[in-house]
Design a protein around this motif. Structure first.
Motif, PDB file in Angstrom:
ATOM      1  N   LEU A 102      25.190  59.603  37.701  1.00 45.38           N
ATOM      2  CA  LEU A 102      25.237  59.968  39.410  1.00 45.38           C
ATOM      3  C   LEU A 102      24.019  61.110  39.266  1.00 45.38           C
ATOM      4  O   LEU A 102      22.903  61.515  38.266  1.00 45.38           O
ATOM      5  CB  LEU A 102      26.268  60.686  39.545  1.00 45.38           C
ATOM      6  N   SER A 103      23.630  61.451  40.319  1.00 47.99           N
ATOM      7  CA  SER A 103      22.267  62.759  41.459  1.00 47.99           C
ATOM      8  C   SER A 103      23.055  63.662  40.891  1.00 47.99           C
ATOM      9  O   SER A 103      22.387  64.999  39.739  1.00 47.99           O
ATOM     10  CB  SER A 103      21.787  62.960  41.883  1.00 47.99           C
ATOM     11  N   MET A 104      24.596  64.090  40.620  1.00 45.05           N
ATOM     12  CA  MET A 104      25.190  65.803  40.447  1.00 45.05           C
ATOM     13  C   MET A 104      26.465  65.381  41.021  1.00 45.05           C
ATOM     14  O   MET A 104      27.059  64.223  41.326  1.00 45.05           O
ATOM     15  CB  MET A 104      24.299  67.104  41.594  1.00 45.05           C
ATOM     16  N   GLU A 156      20.141  62.728  33.445  1.00 41.48           N
ATOM     17  CA  GLU A 156      19.319  61.406  34.330  1.00 41.48           C
ATOM     18  C   GLU A 156      19.491  60.490  33.006  1.00 41.48           C
ATOM     19  O   GLU A 156      19.017  59.752  33.375  1.00 41.48           O
ATOM     20  CB  GLU A 156      18.269  61.978  34.486  1.00 41.48           C
ATOM     21  N   ARG A 157      19.371  60.760  31.471  1.00 39.48           N
ATOM     22  CA  ARG A 157      19.955  60.230  30.466  1.00 39.48           C
ATOM     23  C   ARG A 157      20.263  59.534  30.538  1.00 39.48           C
ATOM     24  O   ARG A 157      20.574  58.092  29.660  1.00 39.48           O
ATOM     25  CB  ARG A 157      18.926  61.593  29.154  1.00 39.48           C
ATOM     26  N   HIS A 158      21.463  59.474  30.793  1.00 41.20           N
ATOM     27  CA  HIS A 158      22.983  58.854  30.869  1.00 41.20           C
ATOM     28  C   HIS A 158      23.285  57.299  32.199  1.00 41.20           C
ATOM     29  O   HIS A 158      23.900  57.274  32.627  1.00 41.20           O
ATOM     30  CB  HIS A 158      24.577  59.597  31.256  1.00 41.20           C
ATOM     31  N   MET A 212       8.719  65.327  34.089  1.00 44.58           N
ATOM     32  CA  MET A 212       9.656  64.428  34.895  1.00 44.58           C
ATOM     33  C   MET A 212       9.628  64.423  36.269  1.00 44.58           C
ATOM     34  O   MET A 212       9.074  65.047  37.094  1.00 44.58           O
ATOM     35  CB  MET A 212      11.269  64.616  33.986  1.00 44.58           C
ATOM     36  N   THR A 213      10.098  62.884  36.711  1.00 36.00           N
ATOM     37  CA  THR A 213       9.573  62.400  38.083  1.00 36.00           C
ATOM     38  C   THR A 213      10.484  63.618  38.803  1.00 36.00           C
ATOM     39  O   THR A 213      12.311  63.537  38.794  1.00 36.00           O
ATOM     40  CB  THR A 213       9.789  61.215  38.527  1.00 36.00           C
ATOM     41  N   GLN A 214      10.358  64.101  40.047  1.00 38.17           N
ATOM     42  CA  GLN A 214      10.678  64.902  41.465  1.00 38.17           C
ATOM     43  C   GLN A 214      11.688  63.600  41.944  1.00 38.17           C
ATOM     44  O   GLN A 214      11.152  63.281  42.597  1.00 38.17           O
ATOM     45  CB  GLN A 214       9.730  66.216  42.344  1.00 38.17           C
ATOM     46  N   HIS A 215      12.597  64.128  41.794  1.00 36.73           N
ATOM     47  CA  HIS A 215      13.330  62.900  43.450  1.00 36.73           C
ATOM     48  C   HIS A 215      12.954  63.552  45.132  1.00 36.73           C
ATOM     49  O   HIS A 215      12.940  64.824  44.999  1.00 36.73           O
ATOM     50  CB  HIS A 215      14.783  62.802  42.793  1.00 36.73           C
ATOM     51  N   TRP A 216      13.102  62.831  45.841  1.00 37.01           N
ATOM     52  CA  TRP A 216      13.681  63.431  46.971  1.00 37.01           C
ATOM     53  C   TRP A 216      14.545  64.489  47.113  1.00 37.01           C
ATOM     54  O   TRP A 216      14.417  65.716  48.259  1.00 37.01           O
ATOM     55  CB  TRP A 216      13.366  62.168  48.348  1.00 37.01           C
ATOM     56  N   THR A 265      17.680  72.577  32.447  1.00 38.37           N
ATOM     57  CA  THR A 265      16.618  71.244  31.554  1.00 38.37           C
ATOM     58  C   THR A 265      17.221  70.289  32.032  1.00 38.37           C
ATOM     59  O   THR A 265      16.244  69.043  31.969  1.00 38.37           O
ATOM     60  CB  THR A 265      16.476  71.647  30.505  1.00 38.37           C
ATOM     61  N   HIS A 266      17.620  69.826  32.022  1.00 40.60           N
ATOM     62  CA  HIS A 266      18.833  68.563  32.043  1.00 40.60           C
ATOM     63  C   HIS A 266      19.940  69.045  33.681  1.00 40.60           C
ATOM     64  O   HIS A 266      21.239  69.066  33.406  1.00 40.60           O
ATOM     65  CB  HIS A 266      19.147  68.090  31.080  1.00 40.60           C
ATOM     66  N   GLY A 267      19.904  67.411  34.217  1.00 40.70           N
ATOM     67  CA  GLY A 267      21.370  67.233  35.249  1.00 40.70           C
ATOM     68  C   GLY A 267      20.561  68.162  36.255  1.00 40.70           C
ATOM     69  O   GLY A 267      19.697  68.784  36.434  1.00 40.70           O
TER      70      GLY A 267
END
Length: 541
Positions: free
Chosen positions: A262-264, A257-259, A1-5, A305-307
């Protein structure tokens, strides 16, 4: 999974009105923020979340926007905003804008036009309703001013909705033209070079007020997915939604991220640990550390594991963290370091509210005349009507009054704390001579240096960015203890939320100290006595 800044970042919230005044009018501004960018770069933060700086009549200090694409002259100009984005970027600091799209000011051109007739193109940008038996459509109340949330418009003989103040008019997100206008505005700011949005009361945009559904409306996630696709979808962009109603499961739905939403979110379950569930906002109770821990832990495990999690103690709407969860006595800094270490050890993106890094405290006042907060003034009036005398009402107001977080930033011990050269819009906390940035930076054992170290660890250590969370079992009620594990690395994070020493059983393992709020660290693990407000992170060998 890509890590975001933003998964290795720390975000610093600025309340522009109270951060730094550059022109001597007693009000913070954009040039003032620019003048403090080197300070923020030295602290190490990655992004600045700005509370609203848009054009506004300030009925709610900028959360009532009259022009989304103009800067409030009190704060400066669009040229100042452009310069802030540019100067921040030179220091590797990103800008996150506060996005208020649940409502606008009644002075916004959309609403001014909407009131001129039902045939106006922006009429259905807002929520209108016919009278029911000659009365308001239902019993919804206004959160900031009390009374009905429905306001009569004599010209059209309909009611319009304002769930906050009478100058904050609710938008009708069911109208696709309104949504497109909002997305166009968002893209305007994205094109200016910003890197994120904090989204005010985002869980309310899909409301169905005639059915008295105010949060988590049936089309909420449809709208957020549409917003994502039409704005930031192709960018590494931070989006954090304020959602007072969100459970950890809701937060997962928003941030999975599958939806593509938002980021959080900011979820607030841990902040009920000192409030009576089901009670009024000002009803305080002793801090229940067990409840606080469980709320934070549930967010960690639900989004394992997600979100993604947001990590925060306070913001512009909440009391100062050390006053609420620590102590303002002689052990103020010690308890504030404990709060910092135990929160920043969790998985998620930490948010620091201005002044938190030096342990700024609540600022009680003696009279309602000293209160600026529109919500607190309404609560005071309601308390008096219920029979409280003035002193009792003020005692309650002082606990959760939003002004506690909005007193000017305490830079040094000069008059007005170095915030301004004149009397500020809101009085400076009298303790600024002892609690200020200059003093904190001069002491290498201060809270400020702990925050600087925690931010650096977040940048450097994959175990903080990605590590699995696991709570240690059978801990005393006052102790938060958990591990973070990434590949062959395991860190133990431990903190005592009590002013009393407490005995705990920790893993019997050799360890290397990472950070501690006591100079000598925790000593040998195993059967350990934690000192008052002691906190540390150790690497288990």
């Amino acid at each position: 999974m890509t890590q975001h800044w933003w998964q290795r970042a720390t975000v610093y919230q600025i309340y522009p009105r109270s951060f730094q005044d550059s022109n001597g009018d007693g009000i913070g501004d954009l040039p003032g923020i620019i003048s403090r960018l080197d300070y923020l770069a030295e602290l190490g933060v990655d992004a600045l979340w700005l509370s609203p700086v848009y054009q506004s009549p300030n009925a709610d200090n900028g959360y009532d926007i009259s022009d989304y694409q103009a800067i409030n002259p009190e704060y400066g100009t669009m040229a100042d905003m452009t310069r802030l984005i540019s100067e921040a970027a030179k220091r590797n600091i990103k800008i996150v804008m506060d996005l208020v799209v649940n409502h606008t000011s009644d002075e916004h051109p959309w609403f001014v036009s909407a009131r001129q007739g039902s045939d106006r193109s922006t009429r259905d940008y807002y929520v209108w309703a016919d009278p029911v038996d000659g009365h308001v459509p239902n019993d919804l109340t206004s959160g900031f001013i009390g009374g009905s949330a429905w306001q009569w418009d004599a010209e059209s003989e309909q009611y319009f909705l304002h769930l906050f103040s009478e100058k904050q008019i609710d938008l009708n997100w069911q109208n696709p033209k309104l949504r497109q206008a909002i997305y166009q505005m968002m893209n305007f700011w994205i094109d200016q070079g910003i890197s994120g949005f904090r989204m005010d009361v985002i869980d309310m945009i899909a409301k169905e007020p005639l059915n008295k559904v105010l949060v988590n409306g049936p089309r909420l996630h449809e709208y957020l997915h549409e917003m994502n696709r039409q704005t930031w979808a192709d960018r590494d962009f931070l989006t954090v939604g304020e959602a007072w109603s969100a459970s950890p499961q809701d937060a997962l739905r928003y941030s999975d991220e599958r939806h593509q939403e938002l980021s959080m979110t900011f979820q607030f379950g841990h902040l009920w640990a000192d409030r009576r569930i089901g009670g009024d906002k000002w009803e305080e109770r002793p801090l229940d550390v067990e409840r606080l821990k469980n709320a934070l832990y549930e967010c960690q495990t639900t989004m394992a594991t997600h979100g993604w999690n947001s990590l925060f103690w306070n913001n512009h709407d909440l009391p100062r963290a050390v006053s609420r969860f620590g102590t303002t006595g002689p052990q103020r800094e010690l308890s504030a370091k404990m709060l910092a270490i135990t929160l920043h050890g969790l998985k998620g993106t930490p948010f620091i509210y201005q002044g938190e890094e030096i342990g700024m405290t609540n600022c009680p006042v003696n009279s309602i005349d000293q209160v600026d907060d529109v919500e607190a003034r309404t609560i005071y009036r309601q308390l008096r009507q219920r029979g409280d005398d003035a002193d009792t009402a003020m005692q309650k107001i002082n606990v959760f009054n939003r002004d506690n977080a909005r007193t000017p930033m305490q830079w040094n011990d000069d008059p007005y704390a170095g915030f301004s050269t004149t009397q500020p819009w809101l009085s400076v906390n009298p303790n600024y001579r002892e609690i200020n940035v200059a003093s904190a930076q001069a002491r290498r054992q201060s809270l400020w240096w702990v925050y600087k170290q925690l931010i650096a660890l977040r940048h450097q250590e994959p175990v903080l960015q990605n590590g699995k969370f696991e709570a240690l079992p059978a801990m005393p009620a006052s102790v938060m203890a958990y591990t973070r594990t990434w590949k062959q690395t395991q860190w133990l994070v431990c903190g005592n939320y009590s002013a009393q020493a407490v005995s705990v059983k920790l893993p019997q393992s050799k360890s290397t100290l990472v950070i501690s709020n006591y100079p000598d660290g925790p000593g040998q693990l195993g059967q350990t006595v934690l000192r008052p407000y002691e906190a540390f992170i150790v690497a288990l060998n």
